[in-house]
Design an enzyme around this catalytic site. Structure first.
Site, PDB file in Angstrom:
ATOM      1  N   ASP A  52       0.836  -1.199   0.000  1.00 34.24           N
ATOM      2  CA  ASP A  52       0.000   0.000   0.000  1.00 34.24           C
ATOM      3  C   ASP A  52       0.870   1.248   0.000  1.00 34.24           C
ATOM      4  OD1 ASP A  52      -2.269  -1.451   0.020  1.00 34.24           O
ATOM      5  OD2 ASP A  52      -2.674  -1.231   2.155  1.00 34.24           O
ATOM      6  N   LYS A  74      -3.572   3.872  -2.914  1.00 36.29           N
ATOM      7  CA  LYS A  74      -4.104   5.094  -3.504  1.00 36.29           C
ATOM      8  C   LYS A  74      -2.982   6.116  -3.506  1.00 36.29           C
ATOM      9  CE  LYS A  74      -8.827   4.525  -2.237  1.00 36.29           C
ATOM     10  NZ  LYS A  74      -9.533   4.216  -1.041  1.00 36.29           N
ATOM     11  N   MET A 185      -7.782   8.215   9.862  1.00 33.08           N
ATOM     12  CA  MET A 185      -8.412   8.690   8.616  1.00 33.08           C
ATOM     13  C   MET A 185      -9.429   9.801   8.883  1.00 33.08           C
ATOM     14  SD  MET A 185      -9.038   5.070   6.662  1.00 33.08           S
ATOM     15  CE  MET A 185      -9.794   4.220   8.017  1.00 33.08           C
TER      16      MET A 185
HETATM   17  C1  LIG Z   1      -6.277   2.958   5.860  1.00 35.27           C
HETATM   18  S1  LIG Z   1      -5.779   3.392   7.487  1.00 35.27           S
HETATM   19  C2  LIG Z   1      -4.642   2.108   7.783  1.00 35.27           C
HETATM   20  C3  LIG Z   1      -4.347   1.895   9.239  1.00 35.27           C
HETATM   21  C4  LIG Z   1      -3.293   0.832   9.457  1.00 35.27           C
HETATM   22  N1  LIG Z   1      -3.798  -0.467   9.059  1.00 35.27           N
HETATM   23  C5  LIG Z   1      -2.809   0.787  10.900  1.00 35.27           C
HETATM   24  O1  LIG Z   1      -3.047  -0.197  11.587  1.00 35.27           O
HETATM   25  O2  LIG Z   1      -2.162   1.745  11.316  1.00 35.27           O
HETATM   26  C6  LIG Z   1      -4.747   4.779   7.170  1.00 35.27           C
HETATM   27  C7  LIG Z   1      -4.713   5.743   8.339  1.00 35.27           C
HETATM   28  O3  LIG Z   1      -3.822   5.273   9.335  1.00 35.27           O
HETATM   29  C8  LIG Z   1      -3.223   6.378   9.968  1.00 35.27           C
HETATM   30  N2  LIG Z   1      -1.764   6.294   9.770  1.00 35.27           N
HETATM   31  C9  LIG Z   1      -1.094   5.347   9.119  1.00 35.27           C
HETATM   32  N3  LIG Z   1       0.233   5.551   9.209  1.00 35.27           N
HETATM   33  C10 LIG Z   1       0.393   6.663   9.932  1.00 35.27           C
HETATM   34  C11 LIG Z   1       1.525   7.388  10.402  1.00 35.27           C
HETATM   35  N4  LIG Z   1       2.771   7.015  10.131  1.00 35.27           N
HETATM   36  N5  LIG Z   1       1.307   8.495  11.156  1.00 35.27           N
HETATM   37  C12 LIG Z   1       0.067   8.905  11.451  1.00 35.27           C
HETATM   38  N6  LIG Z   1      -1.051   8.252  11.046  1.00 35.27           N
HETATM   39  C13 LIG Z   1      -0.879   7.149  10.303  1.00 35.27           C
HETATM   40  C14 LIG Z   1      -3.808   7.629   9.357  1.00 35.27           C
HETATM   41  O4  LIG Z   1      -4.940   7.998  10.117  1.00 35.27           O
HETATM   42  C15 LIG Z   1      -4.206   7.124   8.001  1.00 35.27           C
HETATM   43  O5  LIG Z   1      -5.200   7.929   7.414  1.00 35.27           O
END
Ligand SMILES: C[S@@+](CC[C@H](N)C(=O)[O-])C[C@H]1O[C@@H](n2cnc3c(N)ncnc32)[C@H](O)[C@@H]1O
Length: 269
Positions: A52, A74, A185
């Protein structure tokens, strides 16, 4: 003895990614140091890595040059693969006898549609393994020196997504629980959700924070109150990916900053 040998000796060896199998693994929030050893084993054995957008390039760089990287996320509003395309691709790769690592940001089963992918693999009869990852909601709090729980402060931690299939989500019961809320998100709907939480009587002065790009070189932290959060985020141009955390646990950060490496990372207004 290497660390690998030592770990292998204490369990049934290093897991083997077999041809025709898929590992659905979490890549953690960004910092390669937060990868699990099993995810690393997958990176080293896979023929194809389907990843991803939020999988950090430093993590992907751990794959051998012989592995093929396939992007399935995306990117910048461009048309992206649908979930059906992705699952069909995983099934096709496995049926072609490839060793497939499906690598997702954070934990594959937390707001990442990993559940849907696992169900599709199961339905297609493709053998798979799920490897958990460090989810962004926990990593971001730790990176910002915000304890996720503290005795006497909270007994629960609520993880919620700021957007999803049910946009008419009722925030009031979460607000009434009186426990910290960690939002994924959420940046595109922040104003609407903050307004709903305030309407549901969460105190306007409740401490709140945004942690963007947690555990990456682009990490930024904003600490504010619930009522001021949106203005501050706009002013300081906080954008996704970000975790928002609302609750008293945020104020504990003050007391940890003196000796924490998180000090000095705050964005200033
Ligand atoms: C589709 S979700 C995936 C979440 C992922 N599976 C997890 O367990 O962290 C994507 C969201 O995760 C959060 N996210 C992922 N990586 C991040 C990071 N390094 N710092 C802050 N937020 C993060 C944000 O809110 C982002 O919009």
């Amino acid at each position: 003895m290497t660390a690998w040998d030592s770990i292998a000796a204490r369990r049934e060896g290093v897991p083997v990614l077999m041809p025709g199998h898929v590992w659905l693994a979490g890549a953690g929030p960004g910092d390669p140091g937060l990868l699990t050893l099993d995810a690393l084993a997958g990176l080293q054995q896979a023929d194809v890595i389907v990843h991803d957008a939020l999988v950090d390039r430093r993590v992907l760089a751990l794959a051998p040059k012989t592995a093929r990287l396939e992007f399935a996320g995306k990117r910048g509003g461009k048309p992206s693969a649908t979930q059906a395309d992705i699952t069909a691709r995983l099934v096709a790769l496995a049926r072609a006898g490839q060793r497939v690592l499906r690598l997702k940001g954070g934990d594959p089963f937390v707001f990442g549609r990993g559940g849907e992918e696992a169900m599709a693999l199961a339905a297609a009869g493709v053998c798979f393994r799920v490897i958990p990852g460090v989810t962004a909601g926990l990593a971001a709090l730790a990176a910002a020196a915000i304890p996720a729980t503290l005795r006497g402060i909270n007994r629960a931690l609520i993880f919620a997504a700021g957007h999803g299939a049910g946009e008419d989500f009722d925030w009031a019961p979460l607000a009434r629980a009186g426990q910290p809320i960690v939002l994924y998100m959420v940046m595109h709907n922040l104003e609407r959700i903050v307004a709903s939480l305030l309407e549901a009587d969460i105190a306007a002065q409740t401490p709140a924070a945004i942690i963007a790009w947690a555990t990456t070189p682009k990490e930024r932290i904003l600490v504010s109150t619930l009522e001021e959060l949106c203005d501050a985020a706009r002013e300081l141009r906080f954008e996704p990916p970000a975790i928002v955390v609302i609750g008293k646990i945020v104020s504990l950060r003050e007391r940890l900053l003196g000796a924490s490496e998180s000090a000095g990372k705050d964005a200033r207004r």
